[in-house]
Design an enzyme around this catalytic site. Structure first.
Site, mmCIF file in Angstrom:
data_model
loop_
_atom_site.group_PDB
_atom_site.id
_atom_site.type_symbol
_atom_site.label_atom_id
_atom_site.label_comp_id
_atom_site.label_asym_id
_atom_site.label_seq_id
_atom_site.Cartn_x
_atom_site.Cartn_y
_atom_site.Cartn_z
ATOM 1 N N GLU A 23 1.205 48.004 15.984
ATOM 2 C CA GLU A 23 2.664 48.004 15.866
ATOM 3 C C GLU A 23 3.111 48.173 14.415
ATOM 4 O O GLU A 23 4.165 48.722 14.133
ATOM 5 C CB GLU A 23 3.197 46.674 16.431
ATOM 6 C CG GLU A 23 4.693 46.600 16.541
ATOM 7 C CD GLU A 23 5.128 45.408 17.397
ATOM 8 O OE1 GLU A 23 4.481 45.141 18.422
ATOM 9 O OE2 GLU A 23 6.126 44.765 17.027
ATOM 10 N N ASP A 123 1.721 43.929 19.125
ATOM 11 C CA ASP A 123 1.959 42.487 19.243
ATOM 12 C C ASP A 123 1.932 42.067 20.710
ATOM 13 O O ASP A 123 2.280 42.849 21.599
ATOM 14 C CB ASP A 123 3.332 42.110 18.660
ATOM 15 C CG ASP A 123 3.336 42.221 17.151
ATOM 16 O OD1 ASP A 123 2.287 42.602 16.580
ATOM 17 O OD2 ASP A 123 4.380 41.927 16.535
ATOM 18 N N TYR A 337 4.475 38.615 0.323
ATOM 19 C CA TYR A 337 5.349 39.306 1.266
ATOM 20 C C TYR A 337 6.380 38.342 1.879
ATOM 21 O O TYR A 337 6.010 37.315 2.460
ATOM 22 C CB TYR A 337 4.476 39.910 2.369
ATOM 23 C CG TYR A 337 5.218 40.772 3.343
ATOM 24 C CD1 TYR A 337 5.674 42.027 2.955
ATOM 25 C CD2 TYR A 337 5.459 40.342 4.630
ATOM 26 C CE1 TYR A 337 6.348 42.822 3.840
ATOM 27 C CE2 TYR A 337 6.133 41.139 5.528
ATOM 28 C CZ TYR A 337 6.579 42.375 5.121
ATOM 29 O OH TYR A 337 7.259 43.167 6.002
#
Length: 701
Positions: A23, A123, A337
DNA sequence: GCAAGGTC
């Protein structure tokens, strides 16, 4: 030297590999790492990194999407509302992202041609299955029927390896269909009703205005409107509390100690008077001492939403701004991140090195030096985790670029939180002491911190006094305090997101966006989010014609139907037939009342005075121009200045629900607002209507 | 144009 083992001259040169579709890029990288013990190879193919490795004799090629690559479209050829004809098409927005998405689709198309096996690694949820199904169907030419599925809920080596050894033979088609149905329902309801409202607006005003509504926007707008109505019609009823002051000796000095009557809210003044009367002449005697230990742990690592909350609380930065700033800091390599839900820090991070790097920043030197003296550095961990990323932490890298003021603020927040994680917990004792004055119980608490730390996260350190059971004290003073019930607080972006979370509407990645949308539509505005006249008119209209879309019930009902599709208790066709039937009725009713609805919505976009002035009670004492009028709904009523409607006057206050209201001849001495006279529980009651009147704060009686 | 959902 250029690496060309996979792709050369616009062609894939490998054959018969298994294509793994992820994904997001981060997942592709983690899978490649886990399955190859870091011996994977990479090559850039049409702007994307593709991973290649050998796993148990199998040639794997791992690529990734960027979330959804396909979206639903309603056919524009259908001129009459409601539109039901839909198709799935590549997402193409006129922004840079569209380029990336198109290149992702082209990449997967290219890679799918020579693949002999397809493995879906999106996911593990409904959207993930849907994203994968669409890619397999449209980019890989109907491979959803033969693709295999790997299921892992964390991106750890163990979970990934386990998933690849126990591969499912098929993807979950029913789950994907349920997901696709969700897209169709949202699109059908959202676009058709929004469009119908815009057309109603147009039919009355001859002007175009974008009006929107949807399964998530609806309840969100309704929360704000409902909350605002409650604030405006709030009646600040009084209540009483009682404090006594006793004489104590400490280090030879005599001081007064405040103790509080056990019942914090006394509704009847008579009751409070009675207690004070009965306490007169009595001594305070200690009847009980409850001893407890307490422990305050350092805070947990920042995830995005906790960072956003803190930044809003301290600097009034909205969640959007904070994310933008955090992304800039990430691109400058100062922090990890930021789009993460995790409150955990992996042990693989070298804490000592980061802290010693941070010690170069003068404002943190003192704390970092203290931490570096510790033998072991163990951060606290929170409960929430995230598949792809750890919590937000400073990398310890320094930048040569100058940071802007707000960047510096967010960066310092992240550093401060990171350093706090290594502090010791605060341990101490808390005593709750019960005093009897006559037959009434009064309370006082004292706290003692056992170990002093250099931490800032606890400043309370009340002096601990050694009290004994049956000890007697003189009561020097006893009195009551009048307080007023406070109104509910207006929403801000943080509390509105929390409300949406609690009601389970929207998802963590869409809530902030949807709030931004309803701000853009002028439904809500301000730092303290307030509903506009337009939002109120919209809610009034929809409560008549489509109440479901204003309620979180729509999400509940839809989820139930989707679950039935997933479990094969019903089909997509059946669910969509029912939905379109309902929608047709809604649209029909809106169109039938086009002019009426249009007038209501259009009027709300102008600052029209909603009340005529012929029911004026008196001239406003604040702006001197407007008329004081009473507005009411079925449950509550309020006194407002007619100028408060266009916000040129601030006078607006709730009134008691019952009794005749008269404007009192004199205005308030403290704040100059009008006072009113009414009868409350048989007694005449004269009070200032200003909910924020300074005289109401703590009036000692 | 209009929704909500992924991800950057």
């Amino acid at each position: 030297m250029k690496n060309t083992y996979l792709y050369e001259n616009n062609k894939i040169i490998k054959k018969d590999y298994s294509l793994v579709i992820c994904e997001k890029p981060e997942a592709a990288r983690k899978i490649a790492e886990a399955l190859s013990n870091n011996t994977y190879r990479t090559q850039k193919v049409t702007d994307s990194i593709v991973f290649n490795l050998n796993y148990k004799g199998k040639e794997l090629v791992i690529c990734s999407a960027l979330g959804h690559l396909y979206k639903i479209n309603l056919a524009k050829t259908q001129s009459k509302l409601p539109r039901f004809d839909y198709s799935w098409t590549p997402i193409n927005k006129p922004k840079n992202k569209a380029v990336i998405i198109n290149s992702k689709i082209n990449l997967i198309k290219l890679l799918s041609k020579d693949a002999k096996e397809f493995i879906l690694a999106c996911d593990l949820d409904q959207e993930g299955e849907t994203i994968g199904y669409n890619i397999l169907k449209y980019a890989c030419n109907e491979k959803q029927k033969i693709a295999k599925r790997v299921k892992f809920s964390t991106l750890t080596e163990k979970d990934i390896k386990n998933a690849f050894s126990n591969m499912e033979k098929h993807i979950d088609i029913d789950l994907a269909i349920a997901g696709r149905t969700r897209h169709v329902i949202d699109c059908m309801y959202g676009i058709n009703i929004s469009k119908a409202l815009s057309l109603a607006f147009m039919s009355y005003s001859n002007k175009y205005r974008t009006l929107s509504i949807g399964r998530v926007q609806g309840p969100t707008i309704a929360y704000v409107v409902e909350n605002d109505l409650q604030i405006e019609t709030h009646v600040p009823l009084p209540f009483w509390s009682i404090n006594a002051y006793i004489e104590t000796t400490e280090n030879g000095k005599t001081t007064w100690l405040k103790i509080k009557y056990k019942k914090e809210k006394i509704i009847e003044k008579k009751e409070a008077n009675n207690i004070i009367k009965n306490c007169k002449g009595e001594k305070a005697i200690i009847s009980k001492i409850n001893k407890n230990n307490f422990k305050i742990n350092p805070p947990v690592p920042f995830n995005l939403s906790e960072l956003q909350k803190k930044a809003f609380k301290l600097y009034k930065l909205n969640p959007y701004q904070t994310l933008n700033i955090a992304e800039k800091l990430y691109l400058k390599a100062l922090i990890s991140y930021p789009r993460t839900a995790s409150q955990k820090l992996p042990t693989s991070i070298n804490y000592r090195k980061i802290i010693s790097n941070l010690s170069k920043l003068p404002e943190f030197t003192r704390i970092t030096n203290n931490l570096l003296k510790k033998k072991k550095l163990t951060p606290t961990q929170g409960k929430m985790s995230d598949n792809a990323h750890p919590s937000i932490y400073p990398t310890g890298k320094m930048t040569k670029f100058q940071l802007s003021n707000t960047e510096k603020k967010i960066f310092n927040l992240i550093v401060t939180r990171f350093l706090e994680l290594f502090e010791k917990p605060i341990i101490g004792k808390i005593n709750l002491i019960h005093f009897n004055i006559g037959k009434y119980i009064f309370l006082s608490s004292s706290k003692k911190i056992k170990k002093e730390t250099n931490s800032k996260h606890n400043k309370e350190n009340k002096k601990h006094v050694n009290f004994q059971i049956a000890e007697k004290f003189n009561v020097k003073r006893i009195r009551m305090e009048e307080n007023f019930e406070t109104a509910p607080r207006p929403f801000n972006q943080i509390t509105l997101i929390e409300k949406m979370e609690k009601e389970n509407v929207g998802t963590k990645s869409t809530r902030a966006n949807i709030i931004q949308t309803i701000i853009d539509r002028a439904y809500i505005k301000g730092t303290k989010l307030k509903s506009t006249h337009l939002a109120r008119a919209l809610v009034e209209v929809l409560q008549i014609y489509s109440p479901l879309i204003l309620s979180s019930e729509m999400t509940r009902k839809m989820e139930k139907q989707l679950e039935e599709i997933e479990n094969r208790k019903t089909t997509q066709e059946k669910v969509l037939t029912i939905s379109s039937k309902n929608l047709r009725l809604i649209i029909k009713e809106i169109q039938k009342n086009n002019i009426l609805i249009g007038k209501k919505l259009f009027s709300a976009t102008k600052n029209l005075v909603i009340q005529s002035t012929n029911n004026s009670l008196a001239k406003c004492t604040i702006c001197k121009k407007g008329d004081l009028i009473i507005t009411s709904n079925s449950r509550n009523r309020a006194l407002i200045c007619s100028n408060s409607v266009n916000e040129s006057c601030i006078v607006k206050a709730s009134l008691p629900r019952f009794g005749l209201i008269k404007i009192y001849k004199k205005s308030c001495m403290t704040c100059l607002w009008p006072k009113i006279k009414t009868v409350f529980k048989g007694n005449p009651w004269i009070f200032c209507i200003n909910p924020d009147c300074p005289s109401k704060r703590k009036r000692k009686l």
